[in-house]
Design an enzyme around this catalytic site. Structure first.
Site, mmCIF file in Angstrom:
data_model
loop_
_atom_site.group_PDB
_atom_site.id
_atom_site.type_symbol
_atom_site.label_atom_id
_atom_site.label_comp_id
_atom_site.label_asym_id
_atom_site.label_seq_id
_atom_site.Cartn_x
_atom_site.Cartn_y
_atom_site.Cartn_z
ATOM 1 N N ARG A 84 0.840 -1.185 0.000
ATOM 2 C CA ARG A 84 0.000 0.000 0.000
ATOM 3 C C ARG A 84 0.877 1.238 0.000
ATOM 4 O O ARG A 84 1.845 1.306 0.767
ATOM 5 C CB ARG A 84 -0.910 0.010 1.235
ATOM 6 C CG ARG A 84 -2.197 -0.774 1.001
ATOM 7 C CD ARG A 84 -3.169 -0.586 2.133
ATOM 8 N NE ARG A 84 -2.870 -1.446 3.258
ATOM 9 C CZ ARG A 84 -2.468 -1.024 4.441
ATOM 10 N NH1 ARG A 84 -2.310 0.265 4.683
ATOM 11 N NH2 ARG A 84 -2.234 -1.873 5.412
ATOM 12 N N MET A 268 0.977 -7.726 9.504
ATOM 13 C CA MET A 268 2.128 -8.537 9.934
ATOM 14 C C MET A 268 2.250 -8.669 11.460
ATOM 15 O O MET A 268 3.346 -8.748 11.990
ATOM 16 C CB MET A 268 3.442 -7.995 9.368
ATOM 17 C CG MET A 268 3.503 -8.058 7.853
ATOM 18 S SD MET A 268 5.131 -7.689 7.249
ATOM 19 C CE MET A 268 4.838 -7.683 5.491
ATOM 20 N N CYS A 269 1.122 -8.667 12.154
ATOM 21 C CA CYS A 269 1.174 -8.833 13.605
ATOM 22 C C CYS A 269 0.359 -10.046 14.058
ATOM 23 O O CYS A 269 -0.079 -10.110 15.207
ATOM 24 C CB CYS A 269 0.668 -7.584 14.311
ATOM 25 S SG CYS A 269 1.784 -6.197 14.161
ATOM 26 N N ASP A 286 -10.025 -9.898 7.393
ATOM 27 C CA ASP A 286 -9.514 -8.539 7.207
ATOM 28 C C ASP A 286 -10.454 -7.401 7.602
ATOM 29 O O ASP A 286 -10.025 -6.494 8.291
ATOM 30 C CB ASP A 286 -9.060 -8.356 5.750
ATOM 31 C CG ASP A 286 -8.064 -7.224 5.577
ATOM 32 O OD1 ASP A 286 -7.309 -6.943 6.528
ATOM 33 O OD2 ASP A 286 -8.034 -6.616 4.495
ATOM 34 N N ASN A 381 6.012 -9.031 1.437
ATOM 35 C CA ASN A 381 4.570 -8.783 1.347
ATOM 36 C C ASN A 381 3.929 -9.591 0.205
ATOM 37 O O ASN A 381 2.833 -9.274 -0.242
ATOM 38 C CB ASN A 381 4.309 -7.282 1.151
ATOM 39 C CG ASN A 381 2.866 -6.897 1.430
ATOM 40 O OD1 ASN A 381 2.187 -7.522 2.252
ATOM 41 N ND2 ASN A 381 2.366 -5.879 0.735
ATOM 42 N N ALA A 382 4.625 -10.633 -0.264
ATOM 43 C CA ALA A 382 4.045 -11.509 -1.297
ATOM 44 C C ALA A 382 2.781 -12.158 -0.731
ATOM 45 O O ALA A 382 2.689 -12.393 0.482
ATOM 46 C CB ALA A 382 5.047 -12.580 -1.694
ATOM 47 N N ARG A 414 2.562 -5.193 17.670
ATOM 48 C CA ARG A 414 3.903 -5.752 17.882
ATOM 49 C C ARG A 414 4.533 -4.964 19.018
ATOM 50 O O ARG A 414 4.876 -3.798 18.866
ATOM 51 C CB ARG A 414 4.705 -5.620 16.584
ATOM 52 C CG ARG A 414 5.988 -6.381 16.554
ATOM 53 C CD ARG A 414 6.607 -6.316 15.177
ATOM 54 N NE ARG A 414 5.907 -7.177 14.232
ATOM 55 C CZ ARG A 414 6.258 -8.432 13.962
ATOM 56 N NH1 ARG A 414 7.304 -8.974 14.567
ATOM 57 N NH2 ARG A 414 5.563 -9.153 13.100
HETATM 58 C C1 SPV Z 1 -3.142 -5.075 5.061
HETATM 59 O O1 SPV Z 1 -2.039 -4.620 4.772
HETATM 60 O O2 SPV Z 1 -3.716 -4.777 6.118
HETATM 61 C C2 SPV Z 1 -3.828 -5.996 4.139
HETATM 62 C C3 SPV Z 1 -3.353 -6.097 2.776
HETATM 63 O O3 SPV Z 1 -4.808 -6.579 4.502
HETATM 64 S S1 SPV Z 1 -3.786 -4.716 1.842
HETATM 65 O O4 SPV Z 1 -4.703 -5.157 0.808
HETATM 66 O O5 SPV Z 1 -2.566 -4.234 1.259
HETATM 67 O O6 SPV Z 1 -4.406 -3.738 2.676
HETATM 68 MN MN MN Z 2 -5.641 -5.631 6.245
#
Ligand code: SPV
Ligand code: MN
Length: 623
Positions: A84, A268-269, A286, A381-382, A414
């Protein structure tokens, strides 16, 4: 229908669009067909044939490449388009409107002009896809209808995996409101990635419930119904007094009962790994919408698929995701390593080939980037994109139009040195302010026991908040105050707590026990100790749960090292957050009152027992 639009539609597409009676829909499509000027327009209805058309186009145009396994494809985003783009994502605001220093916004007039300029003729030589979709199940109290225009078959394909189709709703109902998203990947390189990344822009025009995204492909920037819609939904939720949140929904089993939990964690947490734990069920990983009905809180999953981080997904740690990724069916892998029609990623548990194609193009082991850093086989972030119903642990209530009743809400970031592994707030207001409202996350994995840079991330929703933070908090507090019969309990968790030598104090599996403890608590079972930050578990309950859930011995030493209250660090955290709130306007006074009150109690405890206080001392204080 205007002639320009008509000229770009073949007979079938003309018929499909003619069946949509809503004038606002036709105006919107006409306008952007004129502006973007695609060679042709494909209107997707809900049929398998139309859905397959887009899947096939993604392959024909090279945005996706077929893999050996049936139905599996790989997509690459550009080297500088792997996540993002916060800097280039802006809310467009009218003159005089202030959203506060934590939000990224710009003048609407200028921003609008800029984005329209970028969109002009951007689809020449391309086909535009028109998709009718729905956030949450269709015809439900949660539904928000949506129209996506895009020239990327990959984006359109991802949207089919992730969101419910709604063409039939648009043909049935003449006058529905809807969110609008216009996306173009722009000019593509020979590798079929967006070329003009210096002109990457994601602009949110909430005055028109529209989002524009150009010169990018990464799903978080382009898939309208994901994070672009979340920004629009947060404003709508504020106006209509419900909540649009960055949360998973999962079922946690108790003895002959099941309770539903929501969980908000920054990226990533441990968010997806929590709702995918062994033994429990998932509804979504999500985004959730929360609404009240008869004084109770219900939540629905905005999505019907997962766009999940693939790093470290392997057969041992994530057997259910693994199975879904290894079985023929529909999967899009993105930004992993491609070699001989197979895919590999960091932490996949397989031997990774020494060369192949990855997000940097042709890749070989030891390949370096411009800064001399080694390029890994897959980007951190793959991702993988799958349907939820391909998972064995998909909850039977996952598509329930009424949503599921929420028993608990979990917040976690985190944090190497402050919060205990699990604790419960005293009530809604206390939880909203002192747990969700103080969420922080360390940017880098903490090294050698030293903490990383902490970034404030309120409710793990900071990146998507589109109203002033004070208003966002006010709506949250009100939500739990009015017309409530039963309010969810709020919990904090911390999977990243370390000892003074920098070693993690809990292992990956422990979250299964914390969930079971929270399940007991939402039924008011289990013993608790009252601390200034909230209630923490008693040793004996955890000992039994560790035995039951993990067949593990849980020692009193484990308990003391994990649950001794780090009083000084908790005080510093409150100070940091108060400082942030002081810099904003409109923060409700109660936020400061509750934080100051908690700080006062922590100081008292510190004066009596020192920096770190054993739960046993705190228990004595309870009596
Ligand atoms: C996040 O980063 O919180 C996601 C992936 O769920 S994204 O679609 O990049 O937001
Ligand atoms: Mn998300």
């Amino acid at each position: 229908m205007d002639n320009n639009l008509k000229a770009k539609l073949n007979e079938k597409n003309y018929e499909k669009l003619s069946n949509v009676k809503n004038k606002k829909v036709l105006d919107f499509i006409s306008n952007f067909v004129s502006l973007c000027n695609p060679d042709s327009v494909f209107v997707r209805d809900d049929s398998e044939e139309n859905i397959k058309y887009i899947r096939d186009k993604a392959i024909e145009y090279g945005e996706e490449i077929k893999l050996k396994t049936d139905g599996h494809t790989i997509h690459f985003d550009g080297y500088y388009d792997q996540g993002r783009d916060k800097g280039n994502t802006k809310l467009l605001v009218t003159k005089g409107m202030e959203l506060g220093s934590l939000l990224n916004y710009t003048d609407r007039e200028e921003g609008y002009k800029e984005i329209m300029q970028l969109l002009k003729n951007i689809m020449v030589g391309k086909e535009m896809y028109v998709l009718f979709l729905c956030l949450c199940p269709v015809n439900s109290p949660f539904s928000i209808y949506s129209i996506q225009l895009t020239d990327s078959a990959y984006v359109a394909h991802s949207e089919d995996i992730l969101y419910r189709p709604a063409y039939s709703i648009f043909t049935e109902k003449e006058d529905i409101d809807f969110f609008k998203y216009v996306h173009s990947a722009g000019e593509l390189t020979e590798n079929k990635t967006s070329k003009n990344i210096d002109k990457k822009r994601i602009y949110v025009d909430f005055l028109q419930d529209s989002v524009y995204s150009v010169n990018t492909q990464y799903a978080g920037n382009t898939v309208g119904l994901k994070k672009l819609a979340l920004r629009l939904a947060i404003r709508k939720a504020y106006k209509e007094k419900w909540l649009a949140e960055h949360m998973f929904i999962m079922g946690v089993k108790g003895k002959e009962r099941k309770s539903y939990f929501l969980g908000a964690f920054p990226s990533m947490c441990g968010k997806t790994s929590t709702c995918m734990v062994k033994g429990e069920t998932i509804i979504g990983d999500d985004i959730a919408y929360l609404k009240k009905r008869n004084g109770r809180v219900f939540a629905a999953n905005v999505e019907r698929g997962i766009f999940g981080i693939i790093q470290d997904v392997n057969e041992k740690d994530d057997p259910l995701i693994w199975k879904s990724l290894m079985t023929p069916g529909e999967v899009i892998f993105s930004n992993v390593l491609l070699s001989n029609g197979n895919v590999f990623w960091n932490g996949c548990g397989l031997e990774i080939p020494d060369e192949g194609i990855n997000f940097s193009g042709k890749w070989w082991k030891g390949k370096k980037d411009e800064e001399g850093e080694e390029i890994p086989p897959s980007h951190p972030n793959a991702r993988y994109t799958i349907r939820l119903n391909s998972l064995e642990n998909f909850d039977p209530e996952g598509e329930n139009k009424e949503g599921v009743e929420v028993s608990g809400i979990i917040f976690g970031g985190r944090d190497s040195d402050t919060w205990p592994p699990v604790f419960e707030s005293f009530d809604w207001q206390h939880g909203v302010i002192t747990i969700g409202g103080t969420l922080e996350s360390e940017t880098t994995a903490a090294t050698l026991g030293k903490s990383g840079v902490r970034v404030f991330n309120i409710m793990a929703n900071m990146d998507f908040i589109s109203i002033p933070i004070g208003k966002y908090l006010e709506n949250y507090l009100e939500f739990g105050k009015k017309d409530i019969v039963k309010i969810p309990k709020i919990f904090g968790v911390n999977y990243f707590l370390k000892d003074e030598n920098g070693n993690f104090l809990t292992d990956k599996q422990a979250k299964r026990v914390w969930l079971k403890w929270m399940e007991l608590r939402v039924h008011n079972e289990g013993k608790i100790i009252k601390t200034p930050i909230g209630y923490i578990p008693e040793y004996n309950d955890l000992k039994l749960l560790f035995k039951d859930v993990l067949s593990q011995e849980y020692t009193e030493n484990d308990y003391l090292s994990q649950f001794s209250l780090r009083v000084s660090n908790n005080i510093s955290k409150i100070d940091r957050v108060i400082e942030i709130y002081k810099g904003l306007k409109d923060i409700p006074q109660v936020v400061f009152d509750i934080l100051e009150n908690q700080k006062g109690q922590l100081i008292e405890l510190k004066n009596k027992y020192g920096d770190v206080v054993s739960p046993y001392h705190i228990r004595e204080e309870n009596i």
